[in-house]
Write a protein that holds these residues in place. Sequence first.
Motif, PDB file in Angstrom:
ATOM      1  N   ARG A  23      54.653  35.405 106.499  1.00  0.00           N
ATOM      2  CA  ARG A  23      53.805  35.404 107.682  1.00  0.00           C
ATOM      3  C   ARG A  23      52.766  34.286 107.606  1.00  0.00           C
ATOM      4  O   ARG A  23      52.510  33.584 108.589  1.00  0.00           O
ATOM      5  CB  ARG A  23      53.108  36.768 107.812  1.00  0.00           C
ATOM      6  CG  ARG A  23      51.912  36.836 108.749  1.00  0.00           C
ATOM      7  CD  ARG A  23      52.172  36.266 110.121  1.00  0.00           C
ATOM      8  NE  ARG A  23      53.264  36.939 110.809  1.00  0.00           N
ATOM      9  CZ  ARG A  23      53.869  36.454 111.890  1.00  0.00           C
ATOM     10  NH1 ARG A  23      53.494  35.286 112.369  1.00  0.00           N
ATOM     11  NH2 ARG A  23      54.855  37.130 112.469  1.00  0.00           N
ATOM     12  N   LEU A  24      52.164  34.108 106.425  1.00  0.00           N
ATOM     13  CA  LEU A  24      51.184  33.040 106.246  1.00  0.00           C
ATOM     14  C   LEU A  24      51.840  31.673 106.447  1.00  0.00           C
ATOM     15  O   LEU A  24      51.246  30.763 107.037  1.00  0.00           O
ATOM     16  CB  LEU A  24      50.558  33.147 104.853  1.00  0.00           C
ATOM     17  CG  LEU A  24      49.433  32.176 104.506  1.00  0.00           C
ATOM     18  CD1 LEU A  24      48.273  32.309 105.486  1.00  0.00           C
ATOM     19  CD2 LEU A  24      48.953  32.421 103.078  1.00  0.00           C
ATOM     20  N   PHE A  25      53.069  31.524 105.971  1.00  0.00           N
ATOM     21  CA  PHE A  25      53.813  30.271 106.144  1.00  0.00           C
ATOM     22  C   PHE A  25      54.018  29.982 107.634  1.00  0.00           C
ATOM     23  O   PHE A  25      53.801  28.856 108.100  1.00  0.00           O
ATOM     24  CB  PHE A  25      55.155  30.367 105.428  1.00  0.00           C
ATOM     25  CG  PHE A  25      56.006  29.119 105.544  1.00  0.00           C
ATOM     26  CD1 PHE A  25      55.889  28.094 104.623  1.00  0.00           C
ATOM     27  CD2 PHE A  25      56.922  28.980 106.581  1.00  0.00           C
ATOM     28  CE1 PHE A  25      56.663  26.943 104.735  1.00  0.00           C
ATOM     29  CE2 PHE A  25      57.700  27.842 106.703  1.00  0.00           C
ATOM     30  CZ  PHE A  25      57.571  26.822 105.779  1.00  0.00           C
ATOM     31  N   GLN A  26      54.441  30.995 108.386  1.00  0.00           N
ATOM     32  CA  GLN A  26      54.668  30.801 109.812  1.00  0.00           C
ATOM     33  C   GLN A  26      53.375  30.450 110.540  1.00  0.00           C
ATOM     34  O   GLN A  26      53.360  29.588 111.417  1.00  0.00           O
ATOM     35  CB  GLN A  26      55.273  32.071 110.428  1.00  0.00           C
ATOM     36  CG  GLN A  26      56.736  32.317 110.081  1.00  0.00           C
ATOM     37  CD  GLN A  26      57.660  31.253 110.657  1.00  0.00           C
ATOM     38  OE1 GLN A  26      57.940  30.256 110.001  1.00  0.00           O
ATOM     39  NE2 GLN A  26      58.143  31.476 111.860  1.00  0.00           N
ATOM     40  N   ASN A  27      52.295  31.113 110.182  1.00  0.00           N
ATOM     41  CA  ASN A  27      51.011  30.838 110.829  1.00  0.00           C
ATOM     42  C   ASN A  27      50.495  29.439 110.502  1.00  0.00           C
ATOM     43  O   ASN A  27      49.848  28.792 111.326  1.00  0.00           O
ATOM     44  CB  ASN A  27      49.974  31.874 110.409  1.00  0.00           C
ATOM     45  CG  ASN A  27      50.238  33.239 111.014  1.00  0.00           C
ATOM     46  OD1 ASN A  27      50.948  33.368 112.003  1.00  0.00           O
ATOM     47  ND2 ASN A  27      49.675  34.273 110.400  1.00  0.00           N
ATOM     48  N   THR A  28      50.791  28.981 109.275  1.00  0.00           N
ATOM     49  CA  THR A  28      50.266  27.693 108.826  1.00  0.00           C
ATOM     50  C   THR A  28      51.129  26.523 109.293  1.00  0.00           C
ATOM     51  O   THR A  28      50.604  25.503 109.752  1.00  0.00           O
ATOM     52  CB  THR A  28      50.162  27.661 107.291  1.00  0.00           C
ATOM     53  OG1 THR A  28      49.348  28.751 106.845  1.00  0.00           O
ATOM     54  CG2 THR A  28      49.550  26.347 106.808  1.00  0.00           C
ATOM     55  N   PHE A  29      52.447  26.667 109.165  1.00  0.00           N
ATOM     56  CA  PHE A  29      53.345  25.532 109.400  1.00  0.00           C
ATOM     57  C   PHE A  29      54.238  25.666 110.628  1.00  0.00           C
ATOM     58  O   PHE A  29      54.889  24.698 111.023  1.00  0.00           O
ATOM     59  CB  PHE A  29      54.235  25.318 108.171  1.00  0.00           C
ATOM     60  CG  PHE A  29      53.463  25.036 106.911  1.00  0.00           C
ATOM     61  CD1 PHE A  29      52.709  23.883 106.779  1.00  0.00           C
ATOM     62  CD2 PHE A  29      53.484  25.931 105.848  1.00  0.00           C
ATOM     63  CE1 PHE A  29      51.991  23.620 105.619  1.00  0.00           C
ATOM     64  CE2 PHE A  29      52.778  25.679 104.678  1.00  0.00           C
ATOM     65  CZ  PHE A  29      52.030  24.519 104.566  1.00  0.00           C
ATOM     66  N   ARG A  30      54.299  26.842 111.249  1.00  0.00           N
ATOM     67  CA  ARG A  30      55.201  27.041 112.388  1.00  0.00           C
ATOM     68  C   ARG A  30      54.480  27.637 113.600  1.00  0.00           C
ATOM     69  O   ARG A  30      55.087  28.312 114.405  1.00  0.00           O
ATOM     70  CB  ARG A  30      56.373  27.946 111.982  1.00  0.00           C
ATOM     71  CG  ARG A  30      57.250  27.410 110.862  1.00  0.00           C
ATOM     72  CD  ARG A  30      58.020  26.164 111.288  1.00  0.00           C
ATOM     73  NE  ARG A  30      58.961  25.749 110.264  1.00  0.00           N
ATOM     74  CZ  ARG A  30      58.678  24.896 109.280  1.00  0.00           C
ATOM     75  NH1 ARG A  30      57.468  24.386 109.190  1.00  0.00           N
ATOM     76  NH2 ARG A  30      59.608  24.561 108.385  1.00  0.00           N
ATOM     77  N   ASN A  31      53.192  27.429 113.693  1.00  0.00           N
ATOM     78  CA  ASN A  31      52.416  27.828 114.873  1.00  0.00           C
ATOM     79  C   ASN A  31      52.531  29.303 115.212  1.00  0.00           C
ATOM     80  O   ASN A  31      52.582  29.693 116.390  1.00  0.00           O
ATOM     81  CB  ASN A  31      52.840  26.986 116.081  1.00  0.00           C
ATOM     82  CG  ASN A  31      52.591  25.497 115.868  1.00  0.00           C
ATOM     83  OD1 ASN A  31      51.564  25.114 115.331  1.00  0.00           O
ATOM     84  ND2 ASN A  31      53.549  24.680 116.262  1.00  0.00           N
ATOM     85  N   GLY A  32      52.585  30.148 114.196  1.00  0.00           N
ATOM     86  CA  GLY A  32      52.533  31.582 114.411  1.00  0.00           C
ATOM     87  C   GLY A  32      53.758  32.205 115.039  1.00  0.00           C
ATOM     88  O   GLY A  32      53.689  33.293 115.616  1.00  0.00           O
ATOM     89  N   GLN A  33      54.898  31.564 114.953  1.00  0.00           N
ATOM     90  CA  GLN A  33      56.123  32.128 115.505  1.00  0.00           C
ATOM     91  C   GLN A  33      56.516  33.388 114.737  1.00  0.00           C
ATOM     92  O   GLN A  33      56.056  33.629 113.618  1.00  0.00           O
ATOM     93  CB  GLN A  33      57.247  31.092 115.441  1.00  0.00           C
ATOM     94  CG  GLN A  33      56.952  29.824 116.240  1.00  0.00           C
ATOM     95  CD  GLN A  33      57.973  28.720 115.965  1.00  0.00           C
ATOM     96  OE1 GLN A  33      58.955  28.939 115.278  1.00  0.00           O
ATOM     97  NE2 GLN A  33      57.725  27.544 116.510  1.00  0.00           N
TER      98      GLN A  33
END
Length: 371
Positions: A23-33
């Motif tokens: 989840r942190l990865f998505q929020n940081t690098f994928r705009n919260g998808q």
Amino acid sequence: MSQSAGQGSVRDLERDDISAVARLFQNTFRNGQAVPGALVEYIREVFLDHPWHEEDLRSKVFVGEKGELKGFIGVFPSRLQLEGRPVRAAFAGSMMVQEPERNPLAGARLLRAFLAGPQDISLTETANATALGMWQKLALPLDTAYSLNWLRVFRPVSAAVNAAERRLPSARILRPLGRAADAVVEKTGVSSLRLSKGATARRISFRDASENEFAEAVLLLSKSFPLRPLWNRAMLDWFIGHARQKRALGAPVWRIAESRNGDIAACYAYFGGAGRIGWLLQALCAPAIAGDLVDDLFVHADGSGCAGLRGGGHPWLTHELITRKAVFYGRAFFVAHSKDESLLQPIKSGQALISGLAGENWTRLIGDRFD
């Protein structure tokens, strides 16, 4: 192991943390998808089920007072050898912090926890400007030779369109316009960025290869580096297998070269496709034929329709890239730290195989999608 630090603490990554890290990865690098299940499984595989995984050399997480995960630094274990001597190494990648303005010291604490590990040498080839600043505050400078990211453009308008697509996917509708504009430029004779087959190597002969042939060439050619991975074929296949899946960068191309007497002299692998800016994964050769390798690489990528080609630091190719209209820029920075100066000397002289398949760029977390 946990280290308390103010209003939070740093500890080793546990299996129960994987979903929160995703989840942190998505929020940081994928705009919260939304978090794909494939990403959760992949993070588990590369950080906890890595073939070189060691319990005392795990990734680190930063947790708040209530135990909520707020930061992460990925640790990729590596086994190197320096002229036959085994070396325990670790690469730091994928550093991320939730709400860094509220946790301003979390990144620095994660980095210090990583550097305090049991490895003989600590490395990263993917530090961004923020992470680089943290390394430098600890008096650990970047290594210039391995930090020289480069770009060679063949079709400038198509390259600009492809670069725009990375930030705005809908820009793909401009591809036909890009191709038409580049064709017009070519017809005017103004552009000198395209290459002819006459630029290909003369002393050695390149050809398309299978993935198996490429792997065998890597194992053979890596032996010329005093500091290199302690690979066997199974381990190298694991890294190549991960890199092969990075299809967001295009289709993989494997090339090898043979000398006139039939010996393997060079090899390279890149991802690319028509209208794309391709990406060089790995290139190996003797310094004397580096120019031949770069010529073949550029001619092949151009002939495949690539808009351009980019790559990270390959010190043994730098001179040839400069003389062939490649542009160098700062994008991802390489830093190495060890108390053993003998481990740093091959890096400072550009004679270490510690990037690409030997570093972090094999992982799908860099430049790939999981949807």
